[in-house]
Design a protein around this motif. Structure first.
Motif, PDB file in Angstrom:
ATOM      1  N   PRO A 155       0.809  -1.221   0.000  1.00 45.16           N
ATOM      2  CA  PRO A 155       0.000   0.000   0.000  1.00 45.16           C
ATOM      3  C   PRO A 155       0.842   1.270   0.000  1.00 45.16           C
ATOM      4  O   PRO A 155       0.525   2.230  -0.705  1.00 45.16           O
ATOM      5  N   CYS A 156       1.929   1.288   0.770  1.00 47.64           N
ATOM      6  CA  CYS A 156       2.772   2.483   0.807  1.00 47.64           C
ATOM      7  C   CYS A 156       3.448   2.732  -0.537  1.00 47.64           C
ATOM      8  O   CYS A 156       3.593   3.890  -0.963  1.00 47.64           O
ATOM      9  N   LEU A 157       3.859   1.665  -1.220  1.00 49.16           N
ATOM     10  CA  LEU A 157       4.463   1.848  -2.544  1.00 49.16           C
ATOM     11  C   LEU A 157       3.441   2.415  -3.524  1.00 49.16           C
ATOM     12  O   LEU A 157       3.743   3.338  -4.293  1.00 49.16           O
ATOM     13  N   LEU A 158       2.229   1.875  -3.522  1.00 55.15           N
ATOM     14  CA  LEU A 158       1.207   2.391  -4.428  1.00 55.15           C
ATOM     15  C   LEU A 158       0.848   3.839  -4.097  1.00 55.15           C
ATOM     16  O   LEU A 158       0.642   4.659  -5.004  1.00 55.15           O
ATOM     17  N   LEU A 159       0.789   4.178  -2.822  1.00 60.85           N
ATOM     18  CA  LEU A 159       0.545   5.569  -2.438  1.00 60.85           C
ATOM     19  C   LEU A 159       1.679   6.465  -2.939  1.00 60.85           C
ATOM     20  O   LEU A 159       1.435   7.588  -3.407  1.00 60.85           O
ATOM     21  N   ALA A 160       2.912   5.981  -2.837  1.00 63.04           N
ATOM     22  CA  ALA A 160       4.053   6.750  -3.326  1.00 63.04           C
ATOM     23  C   ALA A 160       3.959   6.968  -4.828  1.00 63.04           C
ATOM     24  O   ALA A 160       4.227   8.066  -5.336  1.00 63.04           O
ATOM     25  N   ILE A 161       3.572   5.937  -5.553  1.00 63.07           N
ATOM     26  CA  ILE A 161       3.428   6.041  -7.012  1.00 63.07           C
ATOM     27  C   ILE A 161       2.335   7.051  -7.362  1.00 63.07           C
ATOM     28  O   ILE A 161       2.502   7.891  -8.263  1.00 63.07           O
TER      29      ILE A 161
END
Length: 314
Positions: free
Chosen positions: A25-31
């Motif tokens: 989830p944090c990676l997708l939020l970063a993207i």
């Protein structure tokens, strides 16, 4: 439910210490944040320092920890997820290892991961959704509510970070809007975040005076974004009114002990005693050339440099 976003409901996130793991989830939020800021402009996503630093920021906002973020984990394992039109995330492996990729084990560090691939393809349909401001907000809310709802996570800090990041993205894409009076605290916070991001990236995280550049293993930067003409006087957050400086030199400039001049050289106040050894870190700058941004678009404004020289202690 927005059908193309439904793929975000079924992420295989695993568990960490009895709670849903925050990595994917944090990676997708970063993207999403990087797409909204205009840093990611195509479905082909570069695994660069800006994206990784954003991931560390979000991981820290979520868990209160930073050093245990391990970005290589979601960057590797997100390839097992499905998007609305195919693979949600498809690493673009180097040709020499493409046939071996299915047998490769999880890389142990971000450096090891970058040896395998430095770009990945985000599902193009999902990319277009993330480009839309309202749908990007919807996707962020979905990810936070589905996976980061555990009481051990700092939802208030997550939303505070995302609000600032998404608000500042409009300014990052349109820096000409970073001048003029500020109407409210939220606007000021967004502008300040955009100013910092644009200035540090323009100078490639290198100090415009000392030339020092250092990024910690958990992606903290040594330099700060410093206004040439103070915001209180100029109401100007455009990158041309800024420099990247180490904290000590930021302090020295704000106290008018050093100044960058319109001749693009550093000048030291004559009030600094050159015969005192402790002052060497200041007077060694005298006559040194400024480190300039990589793009001429962001070179410091000559009138702002003149203002600085006019205010140097005499």
């Amino acid at each position: 439910m927005d059908e193309p976003l439904s793929c975000l409901n079924t992420l295989r996130v695993g568990h960490s210490r009895g709670r849903l793991a925050p990595n994917k989830p944090c990676l997708l939020l970063a993207i999403i944040c990087e797409i909204q800021s205009g840093h990611i402009t195509t479905p082909t996503v570069a695994i660069d320092d800006k994206l990784i630093a954003r991931y560390f920021d979000l991981y820290e906002a979520t868990t209160g920890q930073r050093q245990s973020a391990n970005p290589q984990l979601p960057l590797w394992h997100l390839k097992s997820e499905q998007g609305p039109s195919g693979h949600l995330w498809k690493p673009l492996f180097a040709t020499s290892i493409a046939t071996l990729a299915p047998q490769l084990g999880q890389p142990k560090s971000i450096t090891a991961l970058r040896e395998l691939f430095t770009e990945a393809l985000l599902d193009p349909k999902l990319f277009k959704i993330f480009q839309n401001s309202q749908r990007a907000h919807d996707a962020c809310a979905l990810l936070v509510n589905n996976y980061l709802h555990d009481e051990q996570y700092n939802q208030q800090d997550i939303y505070r970070y995302l609000t600032s990041a998404l608000d500042s993205s409009e300014y990052e894409k349109h820096p000409e809007k970073l001048v003029g009076n500020v109407r409210e605290d939220r606007q000021q916070q967004a502008r300040s975040a955009a100013f910092r991001s644009l200035v540090l990236e323009a100078y490639d995280y290198r100090c415009a005076a000392s030339r020092l550049r250092y990024i910690t293993p958990d992606y903290r930067y040594l330099v700060e974004a410093a206004h040439l003409v103070p915001f209180s006087e100029s109401q100007d957050d455009r990158p041309t009114n800024g420099l990247a400086l180490t904290p000590n030199l930021h302090w020295a400039m704000d106290n008018h002990l050093i100044s960058p001049g319109p001749d693009l050289k550093w000048h030291v106040s004559p009030s600094i005693d050159r015969f005192v050894a402790d002052n060497y870190w200041l007077w060694e700058l005298d006559g040194q050339s400024l480190v300039l941004p990589r793009s001429t678009r962001w070179q410091p404004d000559r009138e702002a440099l003149t203002w600085r020289m006019d205010h140097l202690q005499r």
